[in-house]
Scaffold this active site. Structure first.
Site, short mmCIF file in Angstrom:
data_model
loop_
_atom_site.label_atom_id
_atom_site.label_comp_id
_atom_site.label_asym_id
_atom_site.label_seq_id
_atom_site.Cartn_x
_atom_site.Cartn_y
_atom_site.Cartn_z
N TYR A 112 2.14 2.64 -1.07
CA TYR A 112 2.76 2.29 -2.36
C TYR A 112 2.99 3.48 -3.27
O TYR A 112 3.45 3.32 -4.40
CB TYR A 112 1.89 1.22 -3.05
CG TYR A 112 1.60 0.11 -2.08
CD1 TYR A 112 0.37 0.00 -1.44
CD2 TYR A 112 2.62 -0.76 -1.68
CE1 TYR A 112 0.14 -0.96 -0.48
CE2 TYR A 112 2.39 -1.73 -0.71
CZ TYR A 112 1.16 -1.82 -0.11
OH TYR A 112 0.93 -2.76 0.86
N ASP B 174 -0.99 3.72 3.00
CA ASP B 174 -1.73 3.65 1.74
C ASP B 174 -3.10 4.33 1.85
O ASP B 174 -3.91 4.23 0.95
CB ASP B 174 -1.87 2.21 1.23
CG ASP B 174 -2.22 1.21 2.32
OD1 ASP B 174 -2.26 0.00 2.02
OD2 ASP B 174 -2.47 1.62 3.48
N HIS C 88 -6.23 -1.16 4.08
CA HIS C 88 -6.83 -2.49 3.97
C HIS C 88 -7.06 -3.10 5.36
O HIS C 88 -6.24 -2.92 6.25
CB HIS C 88 -5.92 -3.41 3.15
CG HIS C 88 -5.59 -2.86 1.80
ND1 HIS C 88 -4.48 -2.06 1.56
CD2 HIS C 88 -6.25 -2.94 0.60
CE1 HIS C 88 -4.45 -1.71 0.28
NE2 HIS C 88 -5.50 -2.23 -0.32
N GLU D 10 -2.30 -12.59 -5.40
CA GLU D 10 -1.42 -11.53 -5.93
C GLU D 10 0.02 -11.70 -5.45
O GLU D 10 0.94 -11.19 -6.10
CB GLU D 10 -1.95 -10.14 -5.54
CG GLU D 10 -1.65 -9.68 -4.15
CD GLU D 10 -2.41 -10.49 -3.10
OE1 GLU D 10 -3.64 -10.58 -3.22
OE2 GLU D 10 -1.76 -11.07 -2.20
N ASP E 120 -3.98 1.08 8.31
CA ASP E 120 -3.73 0.79 6.89
C ASP E 120 -5.05 0.86 6.12
O ASP E 120 -6.12 0.62 6.67
CB ASP E 120 -3.13 -0.62 6.79
CG ASP E 120 -2.68 -0.99 5.39
OD1 ASP E 120 -1.48 -0.98 5.13
OD2 ASP E 120 -3.57 -1.25 4.54
N TYR F 152 -2.03 -8.64 -10.88
CA TYR F 152 -2.80 -7.40 -10.69
C TYR F 152 -3.85 -7.35 -11.79
O TYR F 152 -3.53 -7.19 -12.97
CB TYR F 152 -1.85 -6.21 -10.79
CG TYR F 152 -2.47 -4.86 -10.51
CD1 TYR F 152 -2.48 -3.86 -11.49
CD2 TYR F 152 -3.05 -4.56 -9.27
CE1 TYR F 152 -3.03 -2.62 -11.24
CE2 TYR F 152 -3.60 -3.31 -9.02
CZ TYR F 152 -3.59 -2.35 -9.99
OH TYR F 152 -4.14 -1.11 -9.75
N HIS G 221 -2.08 -8.87 6.97
CA HIS G 221 -2.96 -9.83 6.30
C HIS G 221 -2.61 -11.27 6.66
O HIS G 221 -3.42 -12.17 6.41
CB HIS G 221 -2.89 -9.67 4.77
CG HIS G 221 -3.44 -8.38 4.28
ND1 HIS G 221 -4.72 -7.95 4.52
CD2 HIS G 221 -2.86 -7.39 3.55
CE1 HIS G 221 -4.92 -6.78 3.95
NE2 HIS G 221 -3.81 -6.41 3.37
N1 LIG Z 1 -4.70 -6.51 -4.93
C1 LIG Z 1 -4.03 -6.92 -3.72
C2 LIG Z 1 -4.04 -5.84 -2.71
C3 LIG Z 1 -3.07 -6.14 -1.59
C4 LIG Z 1 -3.13 -5.06 -0.52
C5 LIG Z 1 -1.87 -5.00 0.26
C6 LIG Z 1 -1.93 -4.00 1.37
O1 LIG Z 1 -1.55 -2.86 1.28
N2 LIG Z 1 -2.46 -4.39 2.50
O2 LIG Z 1 -2.49 -3.54 3.56
ZN LIG Z 2 -2.78 -1.75 2.74
#
Ligand SMILES: NCCCCCC(=O)NO
Ligand SMILES: [Zn+2]
Length: 344
Positions: free
Chosen positions: A324, A285, A198, A118, A196, A19, A160
């Site tokens: 998170y 998130d 991301h 990560e 999400d 991180y 991902h």
């Molecule tokens: N610095 C790494 C960030 C990972 C994101 C994980 C996540 O919540 N993806 O939806």
């Molecule tokens: Zn995410």
């Protein structure tokens, strides 16, 4: 609403995440599941059932065989090399290097099959990833058989994970595996809606050239948000898949009212192309207090999200992705699911 969850998801107990420039305790902790399960119990959402074991065939239908073998064999091989500690990739077939050959070295393979640094590999990762895809498949099968909505409490998450890459805490793409299974069971067209924070780069990549799965994602602008290198609005699919990907990137601190307008556009597309099933990559998130994200959802916004998804009127499978803010993840997830049920 029926929830599926596997205790095997606790097999992954990673202790390191890269991180910034430090190794931290991973944000994607097993505790997240406990908090969600407690919230489901407290809310009386419904039964929580362990999934069947659906084997590797559904995984092979989506992921590359060499990648699956890599994940299956990595940890014993890593230990056999006398390596101590968890495995974090440190070299990639980056843009100025070749990616048409897979190195024999374990460290080389690690970078070849990783999209980000990560996410460590550790004992039990493969087993937890298998349990997570079984959780998604069980939820899909329940909705297929009953027409009722279902919730797959998946851990590790999946959106991902690409055909042959892990990262962003993801190893197998649970939503893609469930979508492919839905098609195999006879659905003509499936929508995967990724809410999400991301971008679901893996889900997009897997279906990018196909028209039987419509992928829509609302997410943080890749200009400033992980995974950075996919998720722009001009990515709309390729070949037969042209028009079957829709990205709605938004700036940090985007008001929820603007986010909901993007949702309307995504749902209008899902309705227009007559999707028969809705799979929701449910990352919470997007919560205002999420430690690694920058959207602004409140608990009530999560309820409104669930209500709006119910109004789409499709058989719906919710699959857990990110989130998170551990103390709040349970109420936020249950708010979506109860909002959906109250309206359904
Ligand atoms: N610095 C790494 C960030 C990972 C994101 C994980 C996540 O919540 N993806 O939806
Ligand atoms: Zn995410």
């Amino acid at each position: 609403m029926m929830t599926f969850f596997s205790e095997q998801s606790f097999r992954r107990q990673a202790t390191t995440e890269l991180y910034g420039s430090t190794l931290v305790t991973p944000f994607e902790t097993p505790r997240r599941m406990e908090i969600v399960l407690e919230a489901i119990e407290r809310a009386g959402l419904g039964e929580v059932r362990a999934p069947n074991d659906y084997g590797l065939e559904p995984v092979k239908a989506v992921h590359d065989a060499g990648y699956i073998e890599f994940l299956a064999n990595f940890w014993p091989a890593w230990q056999a090399e006398g390596r101590t500690g968890e495995a974090i990739p440190s070299i990639w077939p980056a843009r100025t290097l070749r990616s048409d050959r897979i190195p024999r070295s374990l460290g080389g393979k690690l970078g070849y099959y990783a999209l980000a640094a990560e996410t460590s590999l550790c004992e039990g990762t493969f087993e937890a990833a298998l349990a997570s895809k079984d959780t998604a498949l069980a939820a899909l099968e329940h909705t297929f058989e009953s027409g009722e909505p279902s919730f797959g409490l998946c851990r590790p998450p999946g959106h991902h994970a690409a055909t042959d890459q892990f990262g962003g805490y993801c190893f197998f793409n649970n939503a893609a595996i469930a979508a492919q299974r839905a098609l195999d069971r006879g659905y003509k067209r499936v929508a995967v809606l990724d809410v999400d924070f991301h971008h679901g780069n893996g889900t997009q990549q897997i279906f990018y050239r196909r028209s039987d799965v419509f992928f829509a994602s609302l997410h943080g602008d890749p200009e400033v948000t992980f995974p950075y290198y996919l998720g722009y609005a001009d990515e709309t699919g390729e070949g037969e898949g042209e028009g079957f990907t829709a990205n709605y990137p938004m700036a940090p601190k985007t008001p929820v009212s603007v986010w909901m307008q993007a949702l309307e556009k995504a749902l209008a597309q899902i309705a227009r192309i007559e999707c028969e099933l809705l799979i929701v990559s449910l990352g919470v998130d997007i919560f205002e207090h999420d430690p690694i994200s920058t959207f602004t959802f409140t608990r009530d916004d999560f309820t409104a999200l669930g209500e709006r998804l119910a109004d789409a009127g499709l058989p719906t499978v919710f699959l857990m992705e990110g989130g998170y803010a551990v103390d709040d993840i349970g109420v936020n997830v249950v708010s979506v699911l109860q909002g959906f049920e109250a309206r359904g």
